[in-house]
Design an enzyme around this catalytic site. Structure first.
Site, short mmCIF file in Angstrom:
data_model
loop_
_atom_site.label_atom_id
_atom_site.label_comp_id
_atom_site.label_asym_id
_atom_site.label_seq_id
_atom_site.Cartn_x
_atom_site.Cartn_y
_atom_site.Cartn_z
N GLY A 15 70.69 18.72 33.65
CA GLY A 15 70.76 20.17 33.50
C GLY A 15 71.98 20.60 32.71
O GLY A 15 71.97 20.66 31.48
N CYS A 16 73.05 20.90 33.43
CA CYS A 16 74.22 21.49 32.79
C CYS A 16 74.97 20.53 31.89
O CYS A 16 75.56 20.94 30.90
CB CYS A 16 75.15 22.08 33.86
SG CYS A 16 74.36 23.41 34.81
N ILE A 17 74.96 19.23 32.23
CA ILE A 17 75.62 18.26 31.35
C ILE A 17 74.86 18.14 30.04
O ILE A 17 75.45 18.21 28.95
CB ILE A 17 75.74 16.89 32.04
CG1 ILE A 17 76.65 16.99 33.28
CG2 ILE A 17 76.25 15.84 31.06
CD1 ILE A 17 78.07 17.37 32.99
N SER A 52 75.20 21.33 27.95
CA SER A 52 76.56 21.45 27.41
C SER A 52 76.82 20.44 26.31
O SER A 52 77.51 20.74 25.32
CB SER A 52 77.59 21.29 28.54
OG SER A 52 77.42 22.29 29.52
#
Length: 209
Positions: free
Chosen positions: A150-152, A155
């Site tokens: 998700g966020c990794i 990003s």
């Protein structure tokens, strides 16, 4: 993965970007909701990542590598959560006053370190991160945190698109299931940055002195 599929990537999608000269560590969303077994967000892989990350953070600070942290926090009305909260209502735990929205103490920000609050997956989306990194003269972002898929991943993609060398620390990121964790690390390493082990990053920090 079969040999034929592996060969399809080799020499095409497996170039190494390498480290630059001015790194910044971005610690993404290391919040208690991912490590508390009573939380619906609990992810066993994040527990392992939290355990592996204090040494990297300690070495970053020792070698004067800046550390920036992100968290997820919503207005009590959830007006700022948009469609994502419709897709993932479990994220509504991330409000002020909920213990799940607090930083894990082992990897909590130091008082002098910047914390950027976000509402969506990427640490860059809707935040001042890109401008902050540019103003700092950063050329390399080193990502730790959660979750890998998700966020990794989000990003990492945005970091590359903003022109930064993107490094994901394999043993310092985690997810709730090993399959998406490994699949996303493979994809990030193939297309968006380098996936490396913590000790390689620490050796790199030492080389900067």
């Amino acid at each position: 993965m079969s040999d034929n599929l592996q060969n399809n990537y080799e020499g095409v999608w497996d170039s190494r970007i390498g480290f630059g000269n001015n790194p910044v560590v971005i610690s993404i969303d290391f919040m208690k909701g991912y490590t508390d077994t009573s939380s619906p967000l609990y992810a066993e892989g994040v527990v392992s990542a939290v355990k592996a990350s204090p040494q990297l953070l300690e070495k970053a600070r020792q070698y004067n590598v800046p550390v920036i942290h992100t968290n997820i926090l919503y207005h009590p009305s959830f007006m700022d959560g948009g469609v994502w909260l419709k897709k993932a209502p479990v994220m509504k735990a991330m409000v002020a006053g909920n213990a799940f929205a607090e930083f894990c103490p082992e990897v909590a920000p130091h008082e002098s370190e910047l914390v950027l609050t976000k509402q969506y997956a990427s640490a860059f989306f809707g935040t001042s991160l890109a401008a902050t990194l540019t103003a700092m003269g950063a050329d390399t972002v080193i990502l730790i945190g959660c979750s890998t898929s998700g966020c990794i991943r989000a990003s990492a993609v945005d970091a590359m698109q903003h022109g930064f060398r993107t490094i994901v620390v394999r043993d310092c990121v985690g997810d709730r299931h090993p399959d998406p964790h490994e699949a996303n690390l493979f994809d990030i390493n193939s297309k968006y940055g380098d996936v490396v082990m913590r000790d390689e990053v620490i050796d790199y920090f030492a080389s900067l002195t």
